[in-house]
Design a protein around this motif. Structure first.
Motif, short mmCIF file in Angstrom:
data_model
loop_
_atom_site.label_atom_id
_atom_site.label_comp_id
_atom_site.label_asym_id
_atom_site.label_seq_id
_atom_site.Cartn_x
_atom_site.Cartn_y
_atom_site.Cartn_z
N THR A 140 26.28 -68.01 48.71
CA THR A 140 24.95 -68.34 49.21
C THR A 140 24.25 -69.35 48.33
O THR A 140 24.77 -69.78 47.29
N GLY A 141 23.05 -69.72 48.74
CA GLY A 141 22.22 -70.62 47.95
C GLY A 141 21.33 -69.82 47.01
O GLY A 141 21.22 -68.60 47.11
N LYS A 142 20.69 -70.53 46.11
CA LYS A 142 19.81 -69.86 45.14
C LYS A 142 18.65 -69.18 45.86
O LYS A 142 18.18 -68.12 45.44
N ILE A 143 18.20 -69.79 46.96
CA ILE A 143 17.15 -69.18 47.78
C ILE A 143 17.80 -68.73 49.08
O ILE A 143 18.42 -69.52 49.78
N ARG A 144 17.68 -67.47 49.40
CA ARG A 144 18.27 -66.97 50.63
C ARG A 144 17.46 -65.78 51.14
O ARG A 144 16.67 -65.18 50.42
N LYS A 145 17.65 -65.46 52.42
CA LYS A 145 16.97 -64.32 53.02
C LYS A 145 17.69 -63.03 52.61
O LYS A 145 18.87 -63.03 52.29
N ASP A 146 16.95 -61.92 52.66
CA ASP A 146 17.49 -60.63 52.21
C ASP A 146 18.16 -59.83 53.32
O ASP A 146 18.69 -58.75 53.06
N ILE A 147 18.14 -60.34 54.55
CA ILE A 147 18.56 -59.54 55.70
C ILE A 147 19.99 -59.02 55.56
O ILE A 147 20.25 -57.82 55.68
N ILE A 148 20.94 -59.91 55.29
CA ILE A 148 22.35 -59.50 55.23
C ILE A 148 22.62 -58.55 54.06
O ILE A 148 23.18 -57.47 54.27
N LEU A 154 22.65 -50.83 52.93
CA LEU A 154 22.25 -49.61 53.62
C LEU A 154 23.45 -48.94 54.29
O LEU A 154 23.48 -47.73 54.47
N ALA A 155 24.46 -49.77 54.63
CA ALA A 155 25.68 -49.24 55.26
C ALA A 155 26.75 -48.90 54.22
O ALA A 155 27.89 -48.63 54.58
N ASN A 156 26.36 -48.94 52.94
CA ASN A 156 27.27 -48.61 51.83
C ASN A 156 28.46 -49.56 51.71
O ASN A 156 29.53 -49.19 51.24
N ILE A 157 28.26 -50.80 52.15
CA ILE A 157 29.29 -51.82 51.96
C ILE A 157 29.00 -52.53 50.64
O ILE A 157 27.85 -52.89 50.35
N ASN A 158 30.02 -52.69 49.85
CA ASN A 158 29.88 -53.25 48.51
C ASN A 158 29.81 -54.78 48.59
O ASN A 158 30.82 -55.47 48.55
N ILE A 159 28.60 -55.30 48.73
CA ILE A 159 28.41 -56.74 48.84
C ILE A 159 28.08 -57.34 47.47
O ILE A 159 27.19 -56.86 46.76
N MET A 160 28.82 -58.37 47.11
CA MET A 160 28.58 -59.10 45.87
C MET A 160 28.14 -60.52 46.21
O MET A 160 28.67 -61.12 47.16
N GLU A 161 27.19 -61.04 45.48
CA GLU A 161 26.67 -62.36 45.78
C GLU A 161 27.09 -63.38 44.72
O GLU A 161 27.07 -63.10 43.53
N ARG A 166 22.21 -75.02 45.11
CA ARG A 166 20.75 -74.94 45.03
C ARG A 166 20.16 -76.04 45.91
O ARG A 166 20.80 -77.06 46.17
N THR A 167 18.95 -75.83 46.35
CA THR A 167 18.26 -76.77 47.23
C THR A 167 16.99 -77.26 46.57
O THR A 167 16.16 -76.47 46.12
N ASP A 168 16.84 -78.58 46.52
CA ASP A 168 15.65 -79.20 45.95
C ASP A 168 15.00 -80.09 47.00
O ASP A 168 15.69 -80.74 47.80
N LEU A 169 13.67 -80.13 47.01
CA LEU A 169 12.97 -81.01 47.94
C LEU A 169 13.10 -82.46 47.47
O LEU A 169 13.01 -82.76 46.28
#
Length: 264
Positions: A140-148, A154-161, A166-169
Motif C-alpha cells: 500500500t501507500g503511506k496514506i491509505r484507508k482503514d477499510i480493508i 475482525l475476521a481474524n485474518i493475519n494481514i501484514m502491511e 508515497r504520494t506528494d502533491l
C-alpha cells in the motif's frame, strides 16, 4: 470537439480514460496532481526476495501506483525462479484497471477486479476465500484507508502491511490548471467542457478557482469518479453533474454521454 479536463496523472504506458475518450471523439487533457515515489525501493526489493514473503501465497494491492512500484521492484530481482514464484501468488485488487495491470505484468491469478469496486467488497471476497489466521500482505501507500485492514482483522485474518510508495502533491497544480483554462478560453468551441474529479487529493486550489468563476455552470459539466469524491465536492460547495457508477473509463463515458444527451 468536447474538451475533458481529467484531474489525474496519466497512466503510463496506456491510460484507459485517454483511450476511451479519444476513440469517441473527445479531447482528453490531463492535469497531474500528484507525484508518486517509492517509499523505500531497496527495502521492498529485499522483502520480495525474502523467505518470509516466499511463504505467503496471497497479497493485496489496490492502486495502480502501488502496482507500478511493485512491478518495478520485481524487475530488479535477478533470480528468475524468485520472479516466477512471485507471479504464482494470488493477488487481490480493486477495480478492473488495476487487475488488468497485474495480469499484464505476469500474475496468473488475480481476484477482485471487476467484482470488487471498493475495499469493502474486496474484504468480503478475501474473507470468504482465506482461512482465519492465514497470512496475507497488503502492499500500500503511506496514506491509505482503514477499510480493508479493519475488516480482515475482525475476521481474524493475519494481514501484514508493507508501505511501498508515497504520494506528494505537485507544486504546479494551480499554475497548470490556470494555463489549461486560458487555453480553453482561446478556443472557438461553444460546447460545454468537462472537468472530472478522481479524488479529493490535490484539488483544493482547483475547487477555489472554479468557485470564483461567474459562468461555471454554463461553461463546464462536473464529473466525479465515485461517491466519496462526490461527497467531498458537495461539502466544498460544488455539486457534480454526474457520478460514475464504477471507477472505470467505460462507466464514466456512459455517464457523460447520458448527461449530454439529456441536456442538449
Amino acid at each position: 470537439m468536447v474538451h475533458v479536463l481529467l484531474l489525474k496523472n496519466q497512466t503510463i504506458p496506456k491510460d484507459p480514460y485517454n483511450d476511451k475518450l479519444k476513440a469517441s471523439g473527445y479531447n482528453p487533457v490531463f492535469i497531474p496532481l500528484l507525484e508518486h515515489n517509492h517509499y523505500d525501493r531497496h527495502s521492498t526489493v529485499e522483502y520480495l526476495k525474502s523467505k518470509e514473503f516466499s511463504n505467503i501465497r496471497n497479497f493485496i494491492i489496490t492502486s495502480q501506483r502501488a502496482v507500478e512500484c511493485f512491478n518495478e521492484c520485481i524487475q530488479e530481482i535477478n533470480d528468475e525462479n524468485i520472479k516466477q514464484s512471485i507471479f504464482q501468488k494470488i493477488g487481490y485488487t480493486v477495480g478492473p484497471a488495476t487487475a488488468k495491470i497485474l495480469s499484464e505484468a505476469g500474475f496468473k491469478t488475480v481476484k477482485g477486479g471487476n467484482d470488487a469496486g471498493n475495499g469493502s467488497i474486496l474484504s468480503k471476497i478475501i474473507i470468504d476465500e482465506i482461512a482465519p489466521e492465514e497470512e496475507i500482505v497488503f502492499f500500500t501507500g503511506k496514506i491509505r484507508k482503514d477499510i480493508i485492514p479493519k475488516n480482515l482483522k475482525l475476521a481474524n485474518i493475519n494481514i501484514m502491511e508493507r508501505v511501498i510508495y508515497r504520494t506528494d502533491l505537485r507544486e504546479d497544480i494551480g499554475e497548470t490548471f490556470n494555463k489549461q483554462l486560458s487555453l480553453l478560453d482561446q478556443t472557438n468551441n461553444i460546447e460545454k467542457k468537462w472537468i472530472i474529479f478522481f479524488s479529493p487529493q490535490g484539488t483544493e486550489l482547483i475547487i477555489e478557482k472554479l468557485k470564483q468563476l461567474d459562468n461555471l455552470t454554463s461553461q463546464f459539466y462536473i464529473g466525479s469518479i465515485g461517491p466519496t469524491t462526490e461527497d467531498y465536492l458537495v461539502s466544498r460547495g460544488i455539486t457534480p453533474n454526474i457520478v460514475s457508477k464504477k471507477p472505470e473509463a467505460a462507466s464514466l463515458f456512459e455517464s457523460m454521454q447520458n448527461h449530454e444527451a439529456t441536456y442538449k
